[in-house]
Design a protein around this motif. Structure first.
Motif, PDB file in Angstrom:
ATOM      1  N   VAL A   1      -0.160   2.308  -1.623  1.00 30.53           N
ATOM      2  CA  VAL A   1      -0.392   3.298  -0.577  1.00 30.53           C
ATOM      3  C   VAL A   1      -1.641   2.931   0.214  1.00 30.53           C
ATOM      4  O   VAL A   1      -2.678   2.575  -0.354  1.00 30.53           O
ATOM      5  CB  VAL A   1      -0.556   4.702  -1.184  1.00 30.53           C
ATOM      6  CG1 VAL A   1      -0.709   5.747  -0.083  1.00 30.53           C
ATOM      7  CG2 VAL A   1       0.628   5.041  -2.072  1.00 30.53           C
ATOM      8  N   THR A   2      -1.547   3.027   1.527  1.00 26.33           N
ATOM      9  CA  THR A   2      -2.705   2.857   2.400  1.00 26.33           C
ATOM     10  C   THR A   2      -2.883   4.122   3.226  1.00 26.33           C
ATOM     11  O   THR A   2      -1.915   4.859   3.485  1.00 26.33           O
ATOM     12  CB  THR A   2      -2.531   1.657   3.347  1.00 26.33           C
ATOM     13  OG1 THR A   2      -1.367   1.858   4.170  1.00 26.33           O
ATOM     14  CG2 THR A   2      -2.380   0.362   2.557  1.00 26.33           C
ATOM     15  N   ILE A   3      -4.119   4.378   3.630  1.00 28.20           N
ATOM     16  CA  ILE A   3      -4.416   5.512   4.507  1.00 28.20           C
ATOM     17  C   ILE A   3      -4.536   4.980   5.927  1.00 28.20           C
ATOM     18  O   ILE A   3      -5.352   4.093   6.202  1.00 28.20           O
ATOM     19  CB  ILE A   3      -5.714   6.225   4.085  1.00 28.20           C
ATOM     20  CG1 ILE A   3      -5.636   6.653   2.622  1.00 28.20           C
ATOM     21  CG2 ILE A   3      -5.969   7.431   4.993  1.00 28.20           C
ATOM     22  CD1 ILE A   3      -4.490   7.595   2.312  1.00 28.20           C
ATOM     23  N   GLN A   4      -3.688   5.494   6.818  1.00 29.48           N
ATOM     24  CA  GLN A   4      -3.636   4.991   8.188  1.00 29.48           C
ATOM     25  C   GLN A   4      -3.746   6.140   9.184  1.00 29.48           C
ATOM     26  O   GLN A   4      -3.342   7.276   8.876  1.00 29.48           O
ATOM     27  CB  GLN A   4      -2.324   4.242   8.440  1.00 29.48           C
ATOM     28  CG  GLN A   4      -2.074   3.066   7.518  1.00 29.48           C
ATOM     29  CD  GLN A   4      -0.757   2.370   7.835  1.00 29.48           C
ATOM     30  OE1 GLN A   4      -0.234   2.470   8.950  1.00 29.48           O
ATOM     31  NE2 GLN A   4      -0.221   1.651   6.853  1.00 29.48           N
TER      32      GLN A   4
ATOM     33  N   ALA B   1      -0.998   9.094   4.572  1.00 29.71           N
ATOM     34  CA  ALA B   1      -0.828   8.165   3.456  1.00 29.71           C
ATOM     35  C   ALA B   1       0.515   7.491   3.655  1.00 29.71           C
ATOM     36  O   ALA B   1       1.546   8.155   3.784  1.00 29.71           O
ATOM     37  CB  ALA B   1      -0.867   8.907   2.124  1.00 29.71           C
ATOM     38  N   VAL B   2       0.507   6.157   3.695  1.00 30.10           N
ATOM     39  CA  VAL B   2       1.708   5.392   4.027  1.00 30.10           C
ATOM     40  C   VAL B   2       2.048   4.469   2.858  1.00 30.10           C
ATOM     41  O   VAL B   2       1.208   3.671   2.413  1.00 30.10           O
ATOM     42  CB  VAL B   2       1.502   4.564   5.313  1.00 30.10           C
ATOM     43  CG1 VAL B   2       2.756   3.763   5.652  1.00 30.10           C
ATOM     44  CG2 VAL B   2       1.109   5.487   6.474  1.00 30.10           C
ATOM     45  N   ALA B   3       3.262   4.593   2.361  1.00 29.68           N
ATOM     46  CA  ALA B   3       3.727   3.742   1.259  1.00 29.68           C
ATOM     47  C   ALA B   3       4.958   2.982   1.721  1.00 29.68           C
ATOM     48  O   ALA B   3       5.897   3.576   2.270  1.00 29.68           O
ATOM     49  CB  ALA B   3       4.056   4.583   0.025  1.00 29.68           C
ATOM     50  N   ARG B   4       4.971   1.696   1.495  1.00 28.13           N
ATOM     51  CA  ARG B   4       6.116   0.870   1.880  1.00 28.13           C
ATOM     52  C   ARG B   4       7.191   0.961   0.812  1.00 28.13           C
ATOM     53  O   ARG B   4       6.928   0.744  -0.372  1.00 28.13           O
ATOM     54  CB  ARG B   4       5.688  -0.589   2.036  1.00 28.13           C
ATOM     55  CG  ARG B   4       6.781  -1.508   2.575  1.00 28.13           C
ATOM     56  CD  ARG B   4       7.038  -1.209   4.031  1.00 28.13           C
ATOM     57  NE  ARG B   4       8.117  -2.025   4.570  1.00 28.13           N
ATOM     58  CZ  ARG B   4       8.585  -1.897   5.797  1.00 28.13           C
ATOM     59  NH1 ARG B   4       8.062  -1.000   6.611  1.00 28.13           N
ATOM     60  NH2 ARG B   4       9.564  -2.658   6.244  1.00 28.13           N
TER      61      ARG B   4
END
Length: 319
Positions: A166-169, A256-259
């Motif tokens: 997870v990244t915060i974008q 919060a973005v999860a691929r």
């Protein structure tokens, strides 16, 4: 071919549902909502009930209580009275009575039970995965996802572990055109994308644009047949929606973005892991914007269940 009069009817009624969600804290009288739909106030209550299967009053009460239930769960520090006022109740007492009548517990009890409810759902996911590893267990079930997915298909969940990177974008706002599905999440959403949305997007030259799957309801709270889901695609400022298509502004901000990549039958598990396993330990909490799946292009009719990818995006703010 879609009946153009029925499509226009649907577009107007969806506009009313969108207006209601944006103004739950305000009085929502019949005349105002009839004006949003450009229908006669005298007949609007009959039109609404025929289209949605419940009266306008019942719908407003249900939406207010469902939004309150979700808010109580995902914002544990928000005062109960603020939650009540935020969905249009005039007092905490009236809210508590209505909430207990709908959910069987008080708002405070509902909030206290949230960790146990979420843990039970995670345990059910893990138990299903273990069952799927055992070929002697034929009774496999496909659960509904919390936010829906473009590619949900029939069949059991495969033996796939979900891992969260997870990244915060900070995502920009997007103007989208959408088609709406009302009904259970799960396999029907894949059918909706392949049979309805993808052909529509291709016809309007939008297939290559970034697209979104937006689930507005939690099927553990909202009756499955009432759940709303939008298949949406980015459109230019001069795009004019016709027929049943609506136009909306998807808010930007911190997400919060999860691929996700793999078999689409596991995407519901991925949503559950992200929102009810990763989020509580992340230092973030839900913000009041919709969750969505983001695709680099509109998934087409031939989307493969084994070669499917998207980004799972949840709006967040610091704890």
């Amino acid at each position: 071919m879609t009946n153009p009069h029925l499509a226009e009817y649907s577009r107007r009624m969806n506009r009313v549902l969108d207006h209601i969600d944006r103004h739950l804290d305000a009085p929502l009288d019949l005349a105002t909502l009839a004006g949003v739909a450009n229908f006669s106030p005298f007949h609007f209550h009959r039109v609404f009930q025929a289209w949605l299967g419940e009266t306008l009053g019942d719908y407003l009460r249900r939406r207010r209580l469902e939004v309150a239930a979700s808010t109580l769960a995902i914002h544990p520090d928000e005062p109960v009275l603020n939650v009540a006022l935020g969905v249009g109740f005039g007092s905490g007492e009236a809210f508590a009575r209505a909430f207990k009548s709908r959910f069987g517990v008080t708002p405070s009890e509902w909030r206290r039970q949230t960790p146990a409810r979420w843990q039970a759902e995670l345990d059910a996911i893990r138990a299903r995965r273990m069952q799927n590893r055992n070929p002697d267990q034929p009774d496999r079930k496909h659960d509904q996802a919390g936010a829906g997915a473009a590619g949900h298909d029939e069949g059991s969940s495969p033996d796939t572990e979900i891992s969260m990177n997870v990244t915060i974008q900070t995502l920009p706002p997007a103007r989208v055109a959408y088609l709406r599905h009302i009904g259970p999440y799960g396999p029907a959403l894949g059918q909706f994308w392949r049979g309805h949305f993808a052909p529509w997007a291709r016809t309007h030259g939008l297939s290559g644009n970034t697209s979104y799957g937006i689930g507005y309801d939690d099927p553990s709270v909202t009756p499955p047949e009432k759940c709303r889901y939008d298949a949406a695609v980015e459109v230019p400022a001069d795009f004019v929606a016709t027929g049943e298509a609506g136009i909306a502004d998807l808010p930007g901000g911190r997400y919060a973005v999860a691929r996700f990549s793999g078999d689409v039958r596991t995407i519901g598990d991925a949503w559950m892991t992200l929102t009810r396993d990763w989020l509580p330990s992340s230092g973030y909490q839900f913000d009041n914007r919709p969750c969505f799946e983001r695709y680099t292009g509109a998934p087409d009719e031939d989307t493969s269940r084994e070669d499917f990818s998207c980004e799972l995006c949840i709006p967040v703010r610091p704890l």
